[in-house]
Design an enzyme around this catalytic site. Sequence first.
Site, PDB file in Angstrom:
ATOM      1  N   GLY A 110      32.945  77.146 -80.502  1.00 37.32           N
ATOM      2  CA  GLY A 110      33.710  76.787 -81.687  1.00 37.32           C
ATOM      3  C   GLY A 110      34.185  78.047 -82.377  1.00 37.32           C
ATOM      4  O   GLY A 110      33.492  79.071 -82.346  1.00 37.32           O
ATOM      5  N   GLN A 127      37.216  83.139 -89.130  1.00 36.20           N
ATOM      6  CA  GLN A 127      36.476  84.075 -88.270  1.00 36.20           C
ATOM      7  C   GLN A 127      37.383  85.087 -87.583  1.00 36.20           C
ATOM      8  O   GLN A 127      36.898  86.079 -87.045  1.00 36.20           O
ATOM      9  CB  GLN A 127      35.669  83.308 -87.212  1.00 36.20           C
ATOM     10  CG  GLN A 127      34.552  82.473 -87.812  1.00 36.20           C
ATOM     11  CD  GLN A 127      33.738  81.820 -86.732  1.00 36.20           C
ATOM     12  OE1 GLN A 127      34.121  80.789 -86.201  1.00 36.20           O
ATOM     13  NE2 GLN A 127      32.616  82.421 -86.374  1.00 36.20           N
ATOM     14  N   CYS A 143      26.233  81.591 -84.410  1.00 37.92           N
ATOM     15  CA  CYS A 143      27.598  81.729 -84.922  1.00 37.92           C
ATOM     16  C   CYS A 143      28.156  83.059 -84.440  1.00 37.92           C
ATOM     17  O   CYS A 143      27.456  84.071 -84.487  1.00 37.92           O
ATOM     18  CB  CYS A 143      27.578  81.688 -86.452  1.00 37.92           C
ATOM     19  SG  CYS A 143      29.198  81.891 -87.198  1.00 37.92           S
ATOM     20  N   LEU A 144      29.409  83.061 -83.983  1.00 36.98           N
ATOM     21  CA  LEU A 144      30.018  84.301 -83.491  1.00 36.98           C
ATOM     22  C   LEU A 144      30.105  85.361 -84.591  1.00 36.98           C
ATOM     23  O   LEU A 144      30.168  86.548 -84.293  1.00 36.98           O
ATOM     24  CB  LEU A 144      31.410  84.029 -82.924  1.00 36.98           C
ATOM     25  CG  LEU A 144      31.451  83.143 -81.663  1.00 36.98           C
ATOM     26  CD1 LEU A 144      32.888  82.846 -81.268  1.00 36.98           C
ATOM     27  CD2 LEU A 144      30.692  83.783 -80.510  1.00 36.98           C
ATOM     28  N   HIS A 178      29.555  72.565 -88.486  1.00 35.50           N
ATOM     29  CA  HIS A 178      29.448  74.029 -88.564  1.00 35.50           C
ATOM     30  C   HIS A 178      30.826  74.655 -88.826  1.00 35.50           C
ATOM     31  O   HIS A 178      30.976  75.499 -89.714  1.00 35.50           O
ATOM     32  CB  HIS A 178      28.846  74.557 -87.255  1.00 35.50           C
ATOM     33  CG  HIS A 178      28.747  76.045 -87.160  1.00 35.50           C
ATOM     34  ND1 HIS A 178      27.540  76.712 -87.095  1.00 35.50           N
ATOM     35  CD2 HIS A 178      29.704  77.006 -87.105  1.00 35.50           C
ATOM     36  CE1 HIS A 178      27.771  78.015 -87.022  1.00 35.50           C
ATOM     37  NE2 HIS A 178      29.071  78.222 -87.024  1.00 35.50           N
ATOM     38  N   GLU A 179      31.833  74.218 -88.054  1.00 35.46           N
ATOM     39  CA  GLU A 179      33.170  74.819 -88.187  1.00 35.46           C
ATOM     40  C   GLU A 179      33.824  74.423 -89.513  1.00 35.46           C
ATOM     41  O   GLU A 179      34.497  75.241 -90.138  1.00 35.46           O
ATOM     42  CB  GLU A 179      34.061  74.431 -87.005  1.00 35.46           C
ATOM     43  CG  GLU A 179      33.548  74.859 -85.631  1.00 35.46           C
ATOM     44  CD  GLU A 179      33.164  76.335 -85.529  1.00 35.46           C
ATOM     45  OE1 GLU A 179      33.755  77.171 -86.240  1.00 35.46           O
ATOM     46  OE2 GLU A 179      32.254  76.650 -84.737  1.00 35.46           O
ATOM     47  N   HIS A 191      32.803  76.658 -92.231  1.00 35.11           N
ATOM     48  CA  HIS A 191      33.526  77.940 -92.250  1.00 35.11           C
ATOM     49  C   HIS A 191      34.773  77.865 -93.141  1.00 35.11           C
ATOM     50  O   HIS A 191      35.135  78.834 -93.797  1.00 35.11           O
ATOM     51  CB  HIS A 191      33.975  78.334 -90.838  1.00 35.11           C
ATOM     52  CG  HIS A 191      32.943  79.078 -90.053  1.00 35.11           C
ATOM     53  ND1 HIS A 191      32.416  80.280 -90.453  1.00 35.11           N
ATOM     54  CD2 HIS A 191      32.338  78.796 -88.857  1.00 35.11           C
ATOM     55  CE1 HIS A 191      31.540  80.703 -89.546  1.00 35.11           C
ATOM     56  NE2 HIS A 191      31.472  79.814 -88.577  1.00 35.11           N
TER      57      HIS A 191
HETATM   58 NI    NI Z   1      30.229  79.920 -86.916  1.00 38.29          NI
END
Ligand code: NI
Length: 171
Positions: free
Chosen positions: A47, A52, A94-95, A136-137, A140
Site C-alpha cells: 500500500g 508518502q 509502513c514504508l 492504514h492508507e 495517511h
Molecule cells: Ni503506511
Amino acid sequence: MGKIHEVVKWPEPVLAQKAAPVTVFDSKLKQLAEEMFESMYVAQGIGLAAPQIALSQRMFVIDVSFKKNPDDRLVFINPEIIARKGKQVEEEGCLSLPEIREKVERAAWVKARAQDVHGNWFEIEGDELLARAIQHELDHLDGVLFIDRLSRLKRDLVMRRIRKMIKNGEW
Ligand code: NI
C-alpha cells in the site's frame, strides 16, 4: 515505466498533514497512479498513500497480493469508510517507518467508497489484510501513522528506537 518516487519517512511534516481532495481527473492523475504502483513495488510494499511521496492529496494505491492477482490492484481517490465491523489485531508496518512493526487494532471488515482515476465512484468491501490496508492508507490521508494508534508506552518505546536509528545514521 514512469517515475519511481522516493518514499518519505517519519518525521517528514507532509506525513502529519491532512491531505487535500483530488479535484482534477486527467491523464496526469492516471500517470501518477501508475507511478505510485511502481514506486510501491520497488519499495516492497502492498500500500502507498500520496503523502508518502510528498504529495498531500487524498489518494492511495493498494495491492494486497503484490502483483500476483491483477484484480487486487486498487486505486482509491477521495476515499471514505462508510461501514465497519468487528476487530482485528495484527502486526503492521509502513514504508515511512522502515523496520518498525507493531500490533495495531483495526476493524475486521470495512466498506469504503472512493473515486477511480476517471472520477467514477465505486464501493468496495474487504476483510482481513484488505480491510487493514484500507484503514492504514486512509489514516495517511489524515496525517495519522500506525504508531499514533499505539498505547502511549508502546509509542514512546518506538520513538526512542527511531531516534536512536536517526542518531546512528540508520534511518
Ligand atoms: Ni503506511
